[in-house]
Motif scaffolding. Structure first.
Motif, PDB file in Angstrom:
ATOM      1  N   VAL A 551     -76.472  35.515  -3.739  1.00 49.24           N
ATOM      2  CA  VAL A 551     -76.245  34.585  -4.846  1.00 49.24           C
ATOM      3  C   VAL A 551     -77.453  34.599  -5.776  1.00 49.24           C
ATOM      4  O   VAL A 551     -78.606  34.697  -5.335  1.00 49.24           O
ATOM      5  CB  VAL A 551     -76.005  33.162  -4.298  1.00 49.24           C
ATOM      6  N   VAL A 552     -77.206  34.528  -7.077  1.00 50.68           N
ATOM      7  CA  VAL A 552     -78.297  34.620  -8.048  1.00 50.68           C
ATOM      8  C   VAL A 552     -79.318  33.516  -7.812  1.00 50.68           C
ATOM      9  O   VAL A 552     -78.979  32.395  -7.435  1.00 50.68           O
ATOM     10  CB  VAL A 552     -77.774  34.559  -9.497  1.00 50.68           C
ATOM     11  N   ASP A 553     -80.568  33.848  -8.042  1.00 53.34           N
ATOM     12  CA  ASP A 553     -81.654  32.871  -7.913  1.00 53.34           C
ATOM     13  C   ASP A 553     -82.203  32.494  -9.282  1.00 53.34           C
ATOM     14  O   ASP A 553     -82.198  31.336  -9.663  1.00 53.34           O
ATOM     15  CB  ASP A 553     -82.766  33.437  -7.032  1.00 53.34           C
ATOM     16  N   THR A 554     -82.639  33.467 -10.056  1.00 51.85           N
ATOM     17  CA  THR A 554     -83.298  33.186 -11.331  1.00 51.85           C
ATOM     18  C   THR A 554     -82.294  33.157 -12.487  1.00 51.85           C
ATOM     19  O   THR A 554     -81.206  33.734 -12.392  1.00 51.85           O
ATOM     20  CB  THR A 554     -84.342  34.264 -11.641  1.00 51.85           C
ATOM     21  N   PRO A 555     -82.668  32.527 -13.605  1.00 54.54           N
ATOM     22  CA  PRO A 555     -81.819  32.591 -14.797  1.00 54.54           C
ATOM     23  C   PRO A 555     -81.585  34.028 -15.258  1.00 54.54           C
ATOM     24  O   PRO A 555     -80.493  34.357 -15.741  1.00 54.54           O
ATOM     25  CB  PRO A 555     -82.609  31.789 -15.834  1.00 54.54           C
ATOM     26  N   GLU A 556     -82.588  34.891 -15.117  1.00 52.17           N
ATOM     27  CA  GLU A 556     -82.431  36.288 -15.524  1.00 52.17           C
ATOM     28  C   GLU A 556     -81.347  36.980 -14.688  1.00 52.17           C
ATOM     29  O   GLU A 556     -80.570  37.784 -15.211  1.00 52.17           O
ATOM     30  CB  GLU A 556     -83.759  37.031 -15.374  1.00 52.17           C
TER      31      GLU A 556
END
Length: 590
Positions: A551-556
């Motif tokens: 699952v994505v962590d950073t906004p990027e």
């Protein structure tokens, strides 16, 4: 100040948490950070660094390090198995010694991870038996202090596959252990491997596949797993092979955890030839169904036996098998347990929390309790970081003056059929996206499930999506009024709603329920409420914000996933980005 660093390492699902003066302040799986490999067994360097830096601590501030592994536990049972199985037992014993040596190098591992002199450390290391840590991970963060039944089950940990306990006050008293080679976790994983799902962590796929089959292998499964009266369960001799001492934490060339084969050739005499990966016929669906049915029966049998030992309506559960949401709902239906609690990370990542709180309550003798009411214990990022990530898309960025205004915009998009990436606040602890790192959609659109599976998630078409439901509306849509904030129960929709909610209703009429209340996640609750004002339905389709990755962590990372898939719009904090297709009235569901 008492600062307890708990971590799970040296095998899959490594993770770390930090408990300060009896309160959880952060928890994150290593797979979310660093090189981002699912189920990584790497030492949780990045998780530990984030926990210390985000709380302004250094290694010398840590008073205790809690590890959910005790290599000295269950030695008699280990030696008995080695004596009876010398060919496999000796390699397993060598692996046991290797793990002991690794565990003893914790100081060196931590010092290297944070770049500090090991001489400055002053922590005490506390080892907690694997399944005791599992039960502690649920009980010590539950709302229960009166008599509570505790149960943990998975493939294995410290030579045990299941543990039953009596929990009361600050005490956890072990009532029983099920030792290897008997293991419901090994049984389920072996059957997954046999029908072609042979990679680590694919059991949830077989659970999703099971409703497409018929229970044509019922008698064979009864032969494989016995449920004796007055006892727990036993696996039939000769069909299953416990690990033969392969190195714990071994990885494939692409960094994926490796597993040995858990079934033996004798299984072919009962079920025929094994399936080549990628083959999916009615036979595989039927074996999946019979596997799930037998697992549910055995789990309910165990919990009925547990009730006789610990007669109470309160139940806490953990372990990888506790992620089987279908079985969890059957337990509530088939046993006398009525008040369940399962924390958000029931599998091995969650053992770090159990070890840390066991240290707090038992090693330190502290009575103050902590109740985990939400799952948002991971990293969060400043608004300026979100804005820069949004602007990097070179698409128009809508900045809303308030989250209330932003919610209205996103609710409009969802109700009109757009698929929206929703990125807010701190990330979720555990494997589920629970409303802060989620992809959201309208569950009433007929082709939405197929669209998201094919164009965004790029995964098997049979896999279902979860409904996030306003807690106050659960009884309207579901036959069981279950409080399931961490998406741990698969529950049947009421018949009148199944056709009206095609994108979140599985083929058997069920949905993996997440109940959303205004206290634990007010922002997500407000969004679903806004969608309800437009659609008349207090539900959104919720799936994890990723594409065959952690699952994505950073906004990027959120932006990268948005740009390379057919997600229609992205909401980062107060910033909304829409793809050009929305300007023409098109959405990914069309």
């Amino acid at each position: 100040m008492t600062a307890i660093l708990g971590f799970n390492a040296f095998h899959a699902d490594s993770a770390a948490c930090l408990v300060i003066d009896g309160k959880l302040v952060g928890a994150v799986a290593e797979e979310r950070l660093g090189i981002r490999r699912k189920h990584t067994s790497a030492f949780p360097v990045n998780a530990i660094r984030w926990l210390l830096s985000s709380n302004g601590l250094r290694l010398h501030d840590i008073t205790h390090v809690a590890v959910p592994r005790d290599t000295s536990a269950n030695r008699l049972e280990k030696m008995r198995w080695i004596t009876l199985n010398p060919r496999k037992g000796i390699p397993a014993a060598l692996e046991h010694l290797r793990r002991s040596k690794v565990t003893k190098s914790i100081l060196e591992e931590l010092s290297e991870a944070v770049g500090e002199d090991p001489g400055s450390a002053r922590f005490q290391t506390v080892n907690v038996e694997h399944h005791l840590a599992h039960i502690a991970s649920a009980y010590y963060v539950s709302p229960f202090e009166q008599l509570t039944a505790g149960f943990s089950y998975d493939a294995s940990g410290d030579f045990v596959s299941a543990m039953a306990a009596r929990c009361e006050g600050s005490e956890i008293t072990i009532e029983a252990r099920v030792h290897l080679p008997h293991s419901l976790g090994f049984f389920y994983t072996a059957m997954c491997q046999f029908i072609g799902f042979d990679q680590f962590g694919e059991e949830y796929k077989v659970m999703g596949l099971a409703p497409y089959g018929e229970d044509h292998y019922h008698e064979e499964m009864e032969q494989l797993v016995a449920t004796p009266g007055g006892g727990w369960f036993r696996l039939a001799d000769g069909y299953f092979g416990m690990h033969g001492g392969g190195e714990s934490g071994a990885l494939s060339d692409d960094g994926f955890p490796l597993m040995g084969r858990f079934w033996r050739d004798k299984l072919k005499t009962l079920l025929g030839e094994p399936t080549t990966r990628g083959t999916l016929t009615q036979r595989e669906k039927d074996i999946a169904r019979s596997t799930q049915v037998r697992f549910e029966t055995a789990a309910s049998h165990c919990l009925q036996h547990l009730y006789r030992l610990v007669p109470t309506e309160r139940l806490v559960m953990a372990g990888g098998c506790a992620l089987n949401g279908v079985a969890n709902s059957h337990i509530l239906r088939d046993t006398r347990f009525r008040q369940p609690y399962l924390q958000a990370a029931a599998s091995d990542d969650g053992t770090c929390i159990g070890a840390a709180f066991h240290c707090w309550h038992r090693t330190l003798g502290r009575g103050e309790r902590f109740h985990m009411q939400h799952a948002f214990w991971g990293p969060e990022y400043d608004e300026s970081v979100m804005r820069r990530a949004a602007e990097a898309t070179h698409l128009p960025v809508e900045e809303h003056h308030s989250m209330a205004a932003c919610i209205e915009t996103v609710a409009d998009l969802i109700s009109l059929g757009a698929v929206v990436g929703w990125y807010q606040g701190r990330s979720e602890w555990g494997p589920r996206a629970l409303g802060n790192r989620s992809i959201l959609a309208n569950p009433a659109i007929a082709n939405m499930k197929d669209t998201i599976n094919a164009k965004i998630k790029r995964r098997e078409s049979f896999r279902p999506f979860a409904p996030s439901v306003l807690t106050e509306d659960v009884s309207i849509y579901f036959e069981q009024d279950v409080f399931s904030p961490f998406m741990m129960h698969v529950v049947k929709f009421r018949p009148e709603w199944r056709e009206r909610l095609p994108a979140v209703t599985h083929i058997d009429g069920t949905g993996r329920l997440q109940s959303v209340d205004s206290e634990s996640n007010p922002l997500y609750h407000a969004l679903i409420t806004a969608v309800k004002r437009r659609t008349g339905i207090g539900i959104v389709l919720n799936t994890s914000f990723n594409e065959n990755e952690p699952v994505v962590d950073t906004p990027e990372q959120a932006v990268a996933c948005f740009m390379r898939t057919d997600i229609d719009a992205l909401c980062l904090g107060r910033y909304v980005i829409r793809k050009s297709s929305l300007a023409t009235g098109e959405t990914s569901s069309q």
